[in-house]
Scaffold this motif. Structure first.
Motif, PDB file in Angstrom:
ATOM      1  N   LEU A  69      -4.855  15.633 -21.332  1.00  0.00           N
ATOM      2  CA  LEU A  69      -4.576  14.735 -20.041  1.00  0.00           C
ATOM      3  C   LEU A  69      -5.311  15.274 -18.838  1.00  0.00           C
ATOM      4  CD1 LEU A  69      -4.012  12.067 -18.726  1.00  0.00           C
ATOM      5  CD2 LEU A  69      -1.587  13.142 -18.007  1.00  0.00           C
ATOM      6  N   HIS A  70      -5.285  16.584 -18.988  1.00  0.00           N
ATOM      7  CA  HIS A  70      -5.907  17.105 -16.886  1.00  0.00           C
ATOM      8  C   HIS A  70      -6.659  16.624 -16.460  1.00  0.00           C
ATOM      9  CE1 HIS A  70      -5.724  20.424 -14.465  1.00  0.00           C
ATOM     10  NE2 HIS A  70      -7.256  20.440 -14.788  1.00  0.00           N
ATOM     11  N   PRO A  71      -7.866  16.133 -17.380  1.00  0.00           N
ATOM     12  CA  PRO A  71      -9.104  15.907 -16.881  1.00  0.00           C
ATOM     13  C   PRO A  71      -9.043  14.657 -16.002  1.00  0.00           C
ATOM     14  CG  PRO A  71     -10.063  16.803 -19.033  1.00  0.00           C
ATOM     15  CD  PRO A  71      -8.318  16.458 -19.324  1.00  0.00           C
ATOM     16  N   TRP A  72      -8.179  14.088 -16.511  1.00  0.00           N
ATOM     17  CA  TRP A  72      -7.442  12.548 -16.145  1.00  0.00           C
ATOM     18  C   TRP A  72      -5.673  12.101 -15.165  1.00  0.00           C
ATOM     19  CZ3 TRP A  72      -8.972  12.845 -20.934  1.00  0.00           C
ATOM     20  CH2 TRP A  72     -10.306  12.645 -21.371  1.00  0.00           C
ATOM     21  N   ARG A  73      -5.332  13.672 -15.181  1.00  0.00           N
ATOM     22  CA  ARG A  73      -4.030  13.417 -14.175  1.00  0.00           C
ATOM     23  C   ARG A  73      -4.198  12.764 -12.994  1.00  0.00           C
ATOM     24  NH1 ARG A  73      -0.010  16.119 -15.612  1.00  0.00           N
ATOM     25  NH2 ARG A  73      -1.883  17.756 -17.473  1.00  0.00           N
ATOM     26  N   GLY A  74      -3.246  12.078 -12.696  1.00  0.00           N
ATOM     27  CA  GLY A  74      -3.132  11.424 -11.700  1.00  0.00           C
ATOM     28  C   GLY A  74      -4.300  10.562 -11.089  1.00  0.00           C
ATOM     29  N   VAL A  75      -5.051  10.135 -11.946  1.00  0.00           N
ATOM     30  CA  VAL A  75      -5.381   8.912 -11.916  1.00  0.00           C
ATOM     31  C   VAL A  75      -5.673   7.393 -12.068  1.00  0.00           C
ATOM     32  CG1 VAL A  75      -7.990   7.089 -12.833  1.00  0.00           C
ATOM     33  CG2 VAL A  75      -8.130   9.670 -12.294  1.00  0.00           C
ATOM     34  N   THR A  76      -5.938   6.036 -11.046  1.00  0.00           N
ATOM     35  CA  THR A  76      -4.625   4.761 -11.057  1.00  0.00           C
ATOM     36  C   THR A  76      -5.898   3.748 -11.368  1.00  0.00           C
ATOM     37  OG1 THR A  76      -3.521   6.017  -9.601  1.00  0.00           O
ATOM     38  CG2 THR A  76      -3.760   3.372 -10.214  1.00  0.00           C
ATOM     39  N   ALA A  77      -5.847   3.141 -12.570  1.00  0.00           N
ATOM     40  CA  ALA A  77      -6.455   1.805 -12.697  1.00  0.00           C
ATOM     41  C   ALA A  77      -7.099   1.521 -11.159  1.00  0.00           C
ATOM     42  CB  ALA A  77      -6.115   1.065 -13.491  1.00  0.00           C
ATOM     43  N   GLU A  78      -8.261   0.438 -11.274  1.00  0.00           N
ATOM     44  CA  GLU A  78      -9.031   0.457  -9.737  1.00  0.00           C
ATOM     45  C   GLU A  78      -8.649  -1.442 -10.234  1.00  0.00           C
ATOM     46  OE1 GLU A  78     -12.904   1.741  -9.853  1.00  0.00           O
ATOM     47  OE2 GLU A  78     -12.520   3.791  -9.687  1.00  0.00           O
ATOM     48  N   THR A  79      -8.858  -1.685 -11.858  1.00  0.00           N
ATOM     49  CA  THR A  79      -8.548  -3.230 -11.570  1.00  0.00           C
ATOM     50  C   THR A  79      -7.700  -3.380 -11.479  1.00  0.00           C
ATOM     51  OG1 THR A  79      -9.795  -2.927 -13.996  1.00  0.00           O
ATOM     52  CG2 THR A  79     -10.998  -3.430 -11.420  1.00  0.00           C
ATOM     53  N   PRO A  80      -7.025  -4.603 -12.042  1.00  0.00           N
ATOM     54  CA  PRO A  80      -5.509  -4.507 -12.365  1.00  0.00           C
ATOM     55  C   PRO A  80      -5.237  -5.296 -13.749  1.00  0.00           C
ATOM     56  CG  PRO A  80      -6.456  -6.686 -10.930  1.00  0.00           C
ATOM     57  CD  PRO A  80      -7.071  -5.100 -10.907  1.00  0.00           C
TER      58      PRO A  80
END
Length: 265
Positions: free
Chosen positions: A254-265
């Motif tokens: 998961l390291h490359p994407w840790r902390g990413v939030t979806a931009e669309t609902p």
């Protein structure tokens, strides 16, 4: 960039369910999903979500009697009133938890009932769900499930789900594209993702064949995640897998994407 939601039904099994929200947040997840929240008070769940600055990506509508082997009600003739009550309950939870996706399970194929009658019931019930969910800005998602993990499930192939979406014609009915199920039943994942992309409302991932972290097995997940990014997918990818050991120890992928939030609902 892909945004990953911890699946709190399958991830962190060493913890009590309500403790899993805290663990997911500590590990850098911004989204969570789970199967069924109905054994828990809505406000307790909301407090766990808000207290950890999490987004609820998805959960399932009640599936009937899960302990007795039921796997959804939508395609079961004669259960329409019960089905409508379960949708009402699911929407009550959605109003509190703020999820944008609700998975409605079809149920099992009943060979004593003509297939066409089950399909007619399924279409009517999904249409009802979509009409009830629309005012909440909620999208109904439909999942094809493999015959190995859930023998007899009514819908097994991505194109079947796409056909149901098309027949209903509502803009808030989409495919829940589970890459694990799709690989087992069909493969050719990149081509299918591209062909069905506009109809996809939610994605889930796990290794094949063992349903562990998406960093082993026969599916090249970095390739698929990059493909989804290029295609413009900005929703959640649910981590619906059984961790090999502890969930936290297995999150190197998961390291490359840790902390990413979806931009669309």
């Amino acid at each position: 960039m892909p945004a990953f939601a911890a699946n709190l039904t399958m991830n962190y099994p060493e913890l009590e369910f309500l403790e899993r929200f805290d663990a997911a947040a500590r590990d850098g997840f911004k989204g969570v999903e789970f199967l069924f929240p109905y054994a828990f008070d809505r406000q307790d769940l909301k407090a766990r979500v808000a207290g950890n600055d999490l987004h609820v990506a998805l959960f399932n509508a009640p599936p009937g009697n899960w302990e007795q082997g039921e796997r959804g009600l939508a395609a079961l003739p004669g259960r329409e009133e019960e089905f409508q009550r379960t949708i009402g309950l699911a929407l009550e939870y959605s109003q509190v938890l703020g999820n944008s996706r609700l998975h409605v399970m079809a149920g099992l194929r009943d060979h004593d009932i003509p297939y066409a009658r089950q399909m007619e019931t399924y279409l009517r019930n999904i249409e009802y769900s979509a009409s009830q969910a629309k005012s909440l800005g909620l999208t109904i998602v439909l999942e094809a499930i493999n015959t190995r993990n859930m023998p007899g499930y009514f819908v097994n192939y991505q194109e079947e789900t796409k056909k149901v979406c098309d027949l209903i014609g509502a803009d808030n009915v989409k495919i829940q594209f589970d890459l694990y199920h799709a690989q087992i039943m069909q493969g050719d994942l990149a081509v299918r993702l591209e062909a069905l992309f506009e109809s996809i409302g939610h994605i889930q991932a796990a290794s094949v064949p063992d349903r562990h972290e998406p960093d082993e097995g026969e599916v090249n997940y970095p390739y698929l995640f990059a493909l989804l990014d290029r295609a413009g997918y900005r929703g959640w990818i649910g981590c619906e897998y059984n961790p090999r050991a502890s969930t936290s120890e297995g999150l190197g992928w998961l390291h490359p994407w840790r902390g990413v939030t979806a931009e669309t609902p």
